[in-house]
Scaffold this active site. Structure first.
Site, PDB file in Angstrom:
ATOM      1  N   ASP A  60      42.445 104.114  30.355  1.00 47.69           N
ATOM      2  CA  ASP A  60      41.707 104.326  31.604  1.00 47.69           C
ATOM      3  C   ASP A  60      41.678 103.072  32.458  1.00 47.69           C
ATOM      4  OD1 ASP A  60      41.185 106.977  31.051  1.00 47.69           O
ATOM      5  OD2 ASP A  60      39.223 106.600  30.153  1.00 47.69           O
ATOM      6  N   GLU A 105      34.235  99.757  33.005  1.00 50.42           N
ATOM      7  CA  GLU A 105      34.290  98.307  33.162  1.00 50.42           C
ATOM      8  C   GLU A 105      33.169  97.839  34.094  1.00 50.42           C
ATOM      9  OE1 GLU A 105      36.324  96.520  31.407  1.00 50.42           O
ATOM     10  OE2 GLU A 105      37.516  98.187  30.622  1.00 50.42           O
TER      11      GLU A 105
END
Length: 317
Positions: A67, A276
């Site tokens: 991802d 993130e």
């Protein structure tokens, strides 16, 4: 037509590196003049390459990896006025975006073959300040566990690594005092977490946003109010058992085109973008409707996950 494969050689136990030739052959069969770029340890390597080839006029970029690699490619092309089409070959841990598009997640060559079906879908992208996300954004103490799972554990244990870390952090969970404004209302108070999603797959589970429609111009918003450990365990059980958490009084579940979040008092909210760290609140998040076009395995996607006004022919039609 020109296509550029941008692949992370360390993803998927190096299966990508071993199959680059086969993937390029599939792209040639699909009618593209194909070439490949192997990402480097340099920061934002995939993002810079995606931006470069997009500005050169490439027609298609294939993001191959986890991802994180896909997010970098999306960030590379989303600010541009002229954006190439994209395809994804998943080879990471959770592969949420590929899961939602029903792209094979256990065979990179089969994933590439989805391009041969020539089925494309317009998708929404989220914007948070000067950054972009393709699947999820969120904040709160429970979202911070993604920062604490070592990369080695992710590679070896996959989504189990997140579950183990989450179980470890549950006793330390502290709700955060936050102010959230969205299309239909305002939340002001302590919350365990908030999430906005663009697909139905979040963290490897497909029931967190059970009525999500890809490309309909809205985020699925979930706010989990102040909870204790017992509440959280119960909510997770409801998610697994058919997405019934959305009716729980501890949960706000709605649709919104935009969201503004800030911390109250001296609280701090770290914003998570596609797994993130994306900066701290205050932050505005906006849905960019049909911003990109992506190859998808539409034959295998449920009709309810595709907007009614999108006329896409399935092979079975």
């Amino acid at each position: 037509m020109r296509a550029r494969l941008i692949y992370n050689p360390t993803s998927g136990h190096e299966t990508l590196r071993e199959n680059v030739g086969d993937i390029l052959n599939i792209l040639e069969k699909a009618g593209y003049e194909a070439s490949a770029f192997r990402t480097t340890p340099e920061e934002d390597s995939a993002m810079h390459e995606a931006r470069r080839v997009a500005e050169e006029g490439f027609d298609l970029i294939i993001a191959a990896g986890g991802d994180g690699t896909i997010n970098e490619v999306v960030n590379g092309i989303s600010p541009l006025e002229k954006r190439p089409e994209i395809a994804i070959i998943p080879a990471g841990t959770t592969n949420d975006f590929a899961r939602a598009l029903k792209i094979p997640r256990d065979d990179v060559v089969e994933a590439a073959k989805v391009i041969l079906k020539k089925q494309k879908l317009p998708i929404d992208i989220g914007q948070a300040g000067d950054k972009y996300f393709m699947n999820i954004a969120g904040g709160g103490s429970m979202t911070e566990l993604t920062y604490e799972v070592p990369s080695a554990y992710k590679s070896i244990l996959g989504y189990l690594a997140y579950l183990l870390k989450g179980a470890e952090l549950l006793p330390k969970n502290s709700p955060i005092d936050m102010h959230i404004e969205y299309d239909d209302g305002v939340f002001d108070g302590k919350a365990t977490l908030f999430l906005i999603g663009l697909t139905n797959s979040i963290g490897g589970m497909e029931q967190i946003a059970p009525d999500s429609v890809i490309g309909d111009g809205t985020f699925s918003l979930i706010i989990v109010k102040e909870t204790n450990i017992r509440d959280l365990v119960h909510l997770i059980a409801l998610v697994i058992n058919g997405g019934r958490h959305v009716d729980n009084p501890k949960v706000i579940y709605t649709k919104t085109k935009k969201l503004s979040v800030k911390a109250n008092n001296d609280s701090k909210i770290m914003i998570n973008l596609d797994g993130e760290y994306g900066g701290d609140a205050p932050m505005d998040l906006v849905n960019l409707h049909n911003h990109l076009t992506i190859y998808a395995n539409i034959d295998s996607m449920p009709d309810k996950s595709i907007p009614e006004n999108v006329n896409i022919k399935k092979e079975s039609d």
